[in-house]
Each structure stands twice: as structure tokens, then as C-alpha cells.
Write an enzyme that holds these catalytic residues in place. Structure first.
Site, PDB file in Angstrom:
ATOM      1  N   ASP A   1      53.486  73.522  10.465  1.00  0.00           N
ATOM      2  CA  ASP A   1      53.133  72.469  11.421  1.00  0.00           C
ATOM      3  C   ASP A   1      54.333  72.040  12.262  1.00  0.00           C
ATOM      4  O   ASP A   1      54.173  71.576  13.389  1.00  0.00           O
ATOM      5  CB  ASP A   1      52.559  71.261  10.684  1.00  0.00           C
ATOM      6  CG  ASP A   1      51.227  71.575  10.005  1.00  0.00           C
ATOM      7  OD1 ASP A   1      50.616  72.601  10.359  1.00  0.00           O
ATOM      8  OD2 ASP A   1      50.814  70.809   9.117  1.00  0.00           O
TER       9      ASP A   1
ATOM     10  N   ALA B   1      48.932  63.120   8.505  1.00  0.00           N
ATOM     11  CA  ALA B   1      50.328  63.343   8.139  1.00  0.00           C
ATOM     12  C   ALA B   1      50.866  62.143   7.366  1.00  0.00           C
ATOM     13  O   ALA B   1      50.329  61.765   6.332  1.00  0.00           O
ATOM     14  CB  ALA B   1      51.152  63.629   9.411  1.00  0.00           C
TER      15      ALA B   1
END
Length: 460
Positions: A185, A326
């Protein structure tokens, strides 16, 4: 008689207004045929909703991802005041498809640094792009400085064809047609940071540790890249945050080569008398925390100029829907699909039993400052980068950016998101509850069907 005529005319007006304010979802027209073109679809070559669909005519959208258009008349005489200057038209996310105005010729390849396992995939991808597709490949200069690439003589002819750049020094925003990320990511977040304005489409391959934002597998990369080049993939627009940091000038600030520390030209930044102004485009979140201090952070949060709360704790997270999975998820926030227009505010370890994360509309403007009673300074970071100290008199303004990050999907925005939830975060993984044995089920059925007298119970 006059009252009856007035009622008839009023009912006609209401029916006309209601019909004009309803969409296909309200009317139940969920099946789109060839005679009903999809809104927002381009007639030229475009990215379809599924790799399996070759022709755009085969594409069918049976239901909008947005809710139905609300009826804007309320009762016999009330309605919403129409103000065209403030109306924003949002395209249905289910029909978000890219169109190549011209065939793509340049591609930026972002590789995770200091990862030996990515060298071979990187070489295979670059050879495929250059030799089989005749594309111009851009890479960061420090990628080619890897000793494994320098010492590879077979890769030498290909290496000479690369176009290189340096972060914070070279502007490549108008030279890239699309981006390919190899890694986790973090490569997608890095790609976002390179483009402070419009972002080219991003194709992310899962070669890292988590890979929530990188849906593609590298095993069959040739066919997948070919589909994107030909215009055959769906796309999800991941909203970003436009962040403006205003600081009191307390000393000289070094600006290397005319470029500020965030990669935006200093000449493009707004200037205020006696203040330093910086701007950032953030994909995941803005984190304000107490830094190395042992005291609680004490920051005021304003929404459209109004003080809504004071955060007393370890800090606060302002995240996009993409960033909701996240740091915000680790801090107890809900996970939001990236197509939902919203901004999430999540406290970090608040010293309060009632401070829950909240979701606010995407169009609001947040402003965060140190409270006058704050005992210490605060620290802010943007997608985990550009960490800096915030003192009394400094401010951080946050709103939704008009430059989203277009992330190419494997299937479609909804399927890819739930696939990532299941594969990366193991969302709602639980051992299945066992059913009753057949003997117990039969006994329960007999007991339920037996008359009350057979069970020794006196009938009334």
C-alpha cells in the site's frame, strides 16, 4: 368551484415537479437496455466494469451505487430552494469508467525500495512495457542505483531506455499517462504524493505485506496490463484531502532548488504576511498527535468556522474513506467504502468515555489548532510523511480535494473492496455455528406437533 380548480392545478404542478426530481431508481427502471444509454458513458473506447467484458455494449448497470434522487417537494406547498451555483452533480460510481483520448505512451513504474524479491518482477514488467508495447518508462533515479540492477549486464540495454526523475526536484505530472505500482500500500501512497494536482490512473500489483489497496496479482501481469492499455478495466475514484498548513515564521526555511519540502513549487503557494504556507494532497489521513511529549494533546477542531470540540488525548485522525481502513480502523473507527463522499474524524486514545468517531460531509472545511490551554506542542504527518511540529498560532485546514486518485479495479469497486476486507483484514472471520443433530431436530418436531394431553398437560 375555484378551490377545486386550484387543487387540480396544484396536483398537476406537484406531479410534474415530482417526476422531474425522480431518477431511474425512484421509478424502478433498474434494467438498462441498448435503448437507454448509461449516463456518463463515453462513446469512445473506455474502461469497462469487468475484465471479462470486451464490448462496452455488453456492460449492464442494474442498480445505482448512489441512493435514489430525493423528491424535493414536501406537502402541497413546500419545496427545496433551487440554487444552481451550489449544486454539485456526482456521477454514479457504478458507471465510473475511464476513456483514453489517445493511446497511452508513457508509464511511471514505482517499485518498493530495498526489496530484493521485487527485482525480477520489475525487470519483467519493464521489458514487457518497452519491447512489446514500445512505451516510455519513467522510474525514480534511486531505483536504478540498486546494486542488483547495476551489476546485471543483461538488463543493461533496457536500463539505458529509462527516463528518470528525483522526488521533490523534477516535475513529471504532465508527462505520465498511467502508473504501475509494485509493492504494498505504501507504493500507492507514494504515487499519490508525487502528484499534487491531477493523478493519472494507477494500477497496483500486490507484492507487499498487506496489499489492501493493491488488488492485482503479478502472475498474469501481461494480460492485465494489456487490458488497461486497450481500455478494459473499471476504476474507483479515491478521494483525497486538500491540506493547508499555515505557520508563524520563526526562522529561515530552506527551500531546495525552488521547490518546497512537499514537492509543490514555492511560487504556487499562497503567501500571508509573516506566515509560511504549505499545501499537501493526502490519500489516507492527516494525523495530529502529541509527539514525544508526555502531556495530553489539546487541540481545537473547527468545522466551517465553528468550534465543534476540543480533543484531549493522544491526538486525532482526519481520514478519507480510503484511510478509514488504515490508522483510523486501528483507533476504533468504522470502515467506509471509498465511493462514499465523507471525511472521518477519529480521536486517538481520548481521555473521555463519550468521544466516538464521527463522519462529516465531504464538502466541509475543518480547521485544527492548538488550544490556548495546551501545555505542549503537537505534531502532524500526512500519509505518514512530512512530519512537522505545530505550535501556538499555527493552523491546519482540511477539506476534500477536487483531485481524486483513480485506482484501477480487478473487477469492480464493490467486489474489490469486500475482497480486500476478507483477504487482508479477515473481516468477520468466525467459526460457523454447528446445526442441531438430526435426532434432536426430530425430537423437537415431535414435541411441537404432539397434543397437550399427550405431554401430561391438562387442557383448558
Amino acid at each position: 368551484m375555484e378551490m377545486e380548480q386550484e387543487k387540480v392545478s396544484m396536483s398537476k404542478e406537484l406531479s410534474a415537479d415530482s417526476a422531474s426530481s425522480c431518477c431511474s431508481t425512484c421509478r424502478g427502471d433498474e434494467d438498462w437496455g441498448l435503448s437507454h444509454p448509461i449516463r456518463g458513458r463515453a462513446k469512445s473506447r473506455s474502461l469497462s466494469a469487468s475484465p471479462a467484458l470486451v464490448s462496452t455494449k455488453e456492460f449492464r448497470r442494474t442498480r445505482s451505487l448512489h441512493g435514489p434522487c430525493p423528491v424535493t417537494t414536501f406537502g402541497p406547498k413546500a419545496c427545496v430552494l433551487q440554487n444552481p451555483q451550489t449544486i454539485m452533480h456526482i456521477q454514479d460510481p457504478a458507471s465510473q469508467r475511464l476513456t483514453w483520448n489517445k493511446s497511452p505512451k508513457s508509464v511511471l513504474v514505482i517499485k518498493k525500495i530495498r526489496d530484493a524479491s521485487l527485482l525480477q518482477p520489475f525487470k519483467e514488467l519493464c521489458v514487457y512495457l518497452m519491447e512489446e508495447n514500445n512505451m516510455i518508462v519513467y522510474v525514480e533515479k534511486k531505483v536504478l542505483e540498486d546494486p542488483a540492477i547495476v551489476s546485471d549486464d543483461n538488463f543493461g540495454p533496457v536500463k539505458k531506455k529509462f527516463c528518470t526523475f528525483r522526488e521533490d526536484y523534477d516535475d513529471i505530472s504532465n508527462q505520465i499517462d498511467f502508473i504501475i505500482c509494485l509493492g504494498g500500500d505504501g507504493t500507492l501512497l507514494y504515487a499519490s504524493s508525487l502528484f499534487q494536482g491531477s493523478v493519472p490512473p494507477v494500477m497496483a500489483f500486490h507484492l507487499g505485506s498487506l496489499g489492501f489497496l493493491t488488488p492485482f496479482n503479478f502472475e498474469n501481469f501481461q494480460s492485465q496490463v494489456a487490458q488497461v492499455i486497450q481500455g478494459n478495466a473499471a476504476v474507483v475514484l479515491r478521494s483525497r484531502l486538500k491540506v493547508r498548513v499555515v505557520k508563524e515564521l520563526r526562522g529561515k526555511t530552506a527551500v531546495p532548488n525552488g521547490v518546497s519540502e512537499n514537492g509543490v513549487l514555492a511560487a504556487d503557494l499562497d503567501t500571508e504576511v509573516g506566515k509560511q504556507v504549505m499545501q499537501y494532497q493526502v490519500l489516507n489521513e492527516v494525523v495530529i498527535d502529541r509527539g514525544p511529549s508526555s502531556y495530553l494533546s489539546n487541540v481545537d477542531v473547527y468545522l466551517d468556522g465553528h468550534l465543534i470540540t476540543t480533543v484531549q488525548g493522544d491526538g486525532v485522525i482526519v481520514s478519507t474513506p480510503t484511510g478509514s481502513t488504515a490508522y483510523a480502523a486501528a483507533a476504533g473507527a468504522s470502515m467506509i467504502h471509498p465511493n462514499v463522499p465523507a471525511i472521518m474524524i477519529t480521536p486517538i486514545c481520548p481521555h473521555s468515555l463519550s468521544f466516538r468517531p464521527i463522519v462529516v460531509p465531504a464538502g466541509v472545511e475543518l480547521k485544527i489548532m492548538l488550544s490556548p490551554e495546551a501545555r505542549n506542542t503537537a505534531w502532524v504527518s500526512f500519509d505518514g510523511r512530512k512530519r512537522q511540529e505545530i505550535r501556538h498560532g499555527d493552523s491546519i485546514s482540511i477539506t476534500t480535494s477536487c483531485y481524486p486518485l483513480p485506482s484501477i479495479c480487478v473487477r469492480d469497486p464493490v467486489s474489490d473492496w469486500f475482497e480486500s476486507l476478507a483477504q487482508c483484514l479477515h473481516w468477520n472471520v468466525r467459526k460457523k455455528q454447528a446445526h442441531f443433530p438430526e435426532e434432536e431436530e426430530e425430537a423437537e418436531e415431535v414435541q411441537a406437533c404432539a397434543p397437550a394431553s399427550a405431554l401430561g398437560v391438562a387442557e383448558p
